[in-house]
Design an enzyme around this catalytic site. Sequence first.
Site, PDB file in Angstrom:
ATOM      1  NE  ARG B  64      13.702  20.000   1.077  1.00  0.00           N
ATOM      2  CZ  ARG B  64      13.617  18.947   0.529  1.00  0.00           C
ATOM      3  NH1 ARG B  64      12.107  18.294   0.346  1.00  0.00           N
ATOM      4  NH2 ARG B  64      14.091  17.786  -0.361  1.00  0.00           N
ATOM      5  CE  LYS B 168       5.892   0.047  -3.113  1.00  0.00           C
ATOM      6  NZ  LYS B 168       5.955   1.291  -4.633  1.00  0.00           N
ATOM      7  CG  ASP B 197       7.169  -5.253  -0.941  1.00  0.00           C
ATOM      8  OD1 ASP B 197       5.988  -4.568  -0.919  1.00  0.00           O
ATOM      9  OD2 ASP B 197       8.252  -5.729  -2.412  1.00  0.00           O
ATOM     10  CG  HIS B 198       2.883  -2.532   1.772  1.00  0.00           C
ATOM     11  ND1 HIS B 198       3.336  -0.618   0.312  1.00  0.00           N
ATOM     12  CD2 HIS B 198       1.590  -2.508   0.899  1.00  0.00           C
ATOM     13  CE1 HIS B 198       2.310  -1.441  -0.696  1.00  0.00           C
ATOM     14  NE2 HIS B 198       1.339  -1.719  -0.341  1.00  0.00           N
ATOM     15  CE  LYS B 202      -0.841  -5.524   1.195  1.00  0.00           C
ATOM     16  NZ  LYS B 202      -1.786  -4.564   2.061  1.00  0.00           N
ATOM     17  CD  GLU B 236      -3.155  -0.806  -7.335  1.00  0.00           C
ATOM     18  OE1 GLU B 236      -3.354   0.426  -7.579  1.00  0.00           O
ATOM     19  OE2 GLU B 236      -2.140  -1.353  -6.130  1.00  0.00           O
ATOM     20  CG  ASP B 255       4.067   2.090  -8.249  1.00  0.00           C
ATOM     21  OD1 ASP B 255       4.482   2.184  -7.085  1.00  0.00           O
ATOM     22  OD2 ASP B 255       2.213   1.526  -8.149  1.00  0.00           O
ATOM     23  CG  HIS B 260       4.227  -4.604  -3.937  1.00  0.00           C
ATOM     24  ND1 HIS B 260       4.876  -4.393  -3.020  1.00  0.00           N
ATOM     25  CD2 HIS B 260       3.782  -3.208  -4.829  1.00  0.00           C
ATOM     26  CE1 HIS B 260       4.446  -3.290  -2.975  1.00  0.00           C
ATOM     27  NE2 HIS B 260       3.471  -2.456  -3.326  1.00  0.00           N
ATOM     28  CE  LYS B 361      -1.443   1.769 -10.024  1.00  0.00           C
ATOM     29  NZ  LYS B 361      -1.764   2.258  -8.322  1.00  0.00           N
TER      30      LYS B 361
END
Lengths: 346, 510
Positions: B64, B168, B197-198, B202, B236, B255, B260, B361
């Site tokens: 945009r 995602k 889904d990254h 891997k 994480e 998330d 994942h 997290k």
Amino acid sequence: MTSAGALRLSDSLARIEAELEALWEPDSTGAAKPRAYTLNLVAVVGLDASEAFAGLVGEVAARLLARTFTVTVDPRLAPWALSGDVRAVCSVGEQRICAEQVELDFGVMAAQRAGSILEALTEARLRTVLLVGPGAPRDVVARLAPASALVVVDSARLGVGASAELAASTSGSVADLAFVRGRRWREMVARLFDEPTARAALPRISAVEITHVELPSGPEATAESALFLGWLGSQLGWRTSSGAVLDAAGSTVAVRRSTVVREDVAAGCLESVKITAGELELAVARDTDAEHVRCSMRAPGGAPAARRYSIPHREAAEELARAISDPRGDALVRGALAFAASAPGA
Amino acid sequence: MSSDALTDNPLRAGMAGELGVAPAALVIFGASGDLTGRKLLPGIYNLARNRLLPSGFALVGFARRPLSDEAFRARMLEQVEAHSRHRPLDRAVWDDLARGMSYVQGSFGDDAAYRTLAARLAELDRVRGTAGGRTFYLAVPPAEVRTIVDALARAGLAAPPARVVVEKPFGVDLASAVELNRELRAKLDERQIFRIDHYLGKETVQNLLVLRFGNTIFEPLWNRSHVSHVELTVAEHIGIEGRGKFYEATGLLRDIVQNHALQLLSLVAMEPPIAWDADAVRDEKVKVLRALRPMRDAAEVARRSVRAQYAAGVVRGDQVSGYREEPDVARDSTVETYVALEVAVENWRWAGVPFFLRAGKRLAKRVTEIAIHFAPLPHPLFRNAPGAMGTPNTLILRIQPDEGIALRFATKIPGQAMALRDVAMDFRYGTAFGHETPEAYERLLLDAMRGDATLFTRHDEAEMQWAYVDPILHAWRNGEAPLDSYTAGSWGPEAAERLISRAGFDWSKP
């Protein structure tokens, strides 16, 4: 250091084995050296070149965690002598990992048993890579090649003909450092033929001009240029006949070689490749700065479409590590060597 | 030209470029966003640097924000310089890439902007040789996906062989995922849709399949007869990194777990596929998801799940605030930043083997790993030997960081006495292979452009993932399960310890 001149090779071998064992004994604090290897790397090299070659072998051994054996034949030793020097080479990274590096100097008669000695010393469960270094005695190479999973030559040193012969006599895989050095050139040319119009013209290649940086010895063909032609010919089903190159349909392909003098590029390296395919002219040529090439295609009546790509210089250790690690390419190398050895001007 | 046409080029044989793609333009929607700058552009640059992009390639940014082509290139250059794994920048590679980069400004539903885009793509076919190949990467929030796909269809840009990559989260619950699938599949063939889904890009995740199905020694042990339980950790140490609004609307279950973690679980639990192709692999993953025992009521959710939020604490030596003190987070938020689940896979292979899954997290460290715990000894022969813990063997598959595989087993301590010690046989990718591992996005971008969907999520897979987490979300939303708290820098709440200890196990400390 094991003393030279022992009459029985097995005694010398036992001493080397004992030194290897002692190498891994815990130190005075009880700490052991962590060791790991992924392959046996046997480097055969001429006596004069052994010192210079040791650095390269050591660097590659550290990269690949190789257990290394450097083999030389020393006519100054007693004929049945075997001298061994054993040390641990440790890579200091996040974790300190060590591997053995063994230098084996054979007397001229003992060298005939090099295969048996290495059979005892190498880790049988790991693949053995034979690296044919500069000045490597051919009879020793011939003895060790059959037991090797991969034989690495550099046809720029060994010669294209001799490399092709060795490849033909080896049942394991073959890698050629001169072929590795030409990898980016082959990729650039292959990419040019991804273009649909170029792809359609691929069976109609009528001329190939290969230019390389002149050697100090003169304008003769280099391994790099011979292997490039060998790759092209073997991939496209060409053949040679009475000094001519014929395409798959039997039409003549005009092959022209030329040289340039250029100080910022190693002698023997490729400078440009120009291919005429049907009405198209395709070229990959080194730019004014040595680390870039221009790839171009010109159709009749059209302006050439050119792209610039980097082609950075790679260190010898990186080339060698790549040749050892990459499981693909054996058929390509064999095809390229065989064609190059038979091509006119090889 | 299709990717298959590349295999017609005999000069490509034996080259890394076999992974290469047919000439194509890549259009990124959301080109001014964070994902584009941090991951996509650096990934594209790295592919270009490794000469894995096709000779006819162009990149069009669509967003945009008003930007000139030149400003877009400058912005992307900054991002590549900051985030590429190859530094310093190779100017020749960048210049060539930048020459094929342009920008189209417009809102995602604006037909006029799509007419401009169509004209630009036609021009690129002529000028850059992109030969009609198009991949549309939707780096946008889920709500924008259908708007873009509808507009692409109206502009005549959605017909095969065009491909659409969808980021995602794919929907926000089962109903929205089903609806989104229905709408996408009304405009696109399933083979054109690449739900990313990254994690699947891997190297170590892919290697999980090689470990299982490329070796003979593991698969005979990979079942209820030999495995006591499986632990899956996605931890994480970072917090929500300024994404308060996003996290308040999403939470960790959506998330991380829905995508994942369930992907990893599928790969661990799946049967051998009949072939290494997109449908064969995904068929088996879907079977695992169908075998997950759903949590049937609130009581079961409360018993088999733990949700928690981090409170202030110390992480890696730094004092950090709690979740509710983060910007854009409600002071009375009930959104979870930690999840632990006991998952049951009800099939022949895994019946009775609990899969314990935890993700969070602000935990003690960043680590993603799968621990396969093997059954205890049937008869403790060395129970009186010093050091004999009787600890069962464990196979640990480390996904990140320090990717590798470790096998723990007991050995005899050298000496006259029978004394035992657990040791680990440790394999590290970095040590064994030494070279740099490509970023997940590089592999997935390349796969999408060449039409290989093996490492992407299929429509039924996405729906089955939501089908599993939906009852949990529902119970949580209705306040039918407690919300626990944990100190930032710890390994999670007490309730998670109780969850696993009820089954007689403990969480590993990775």
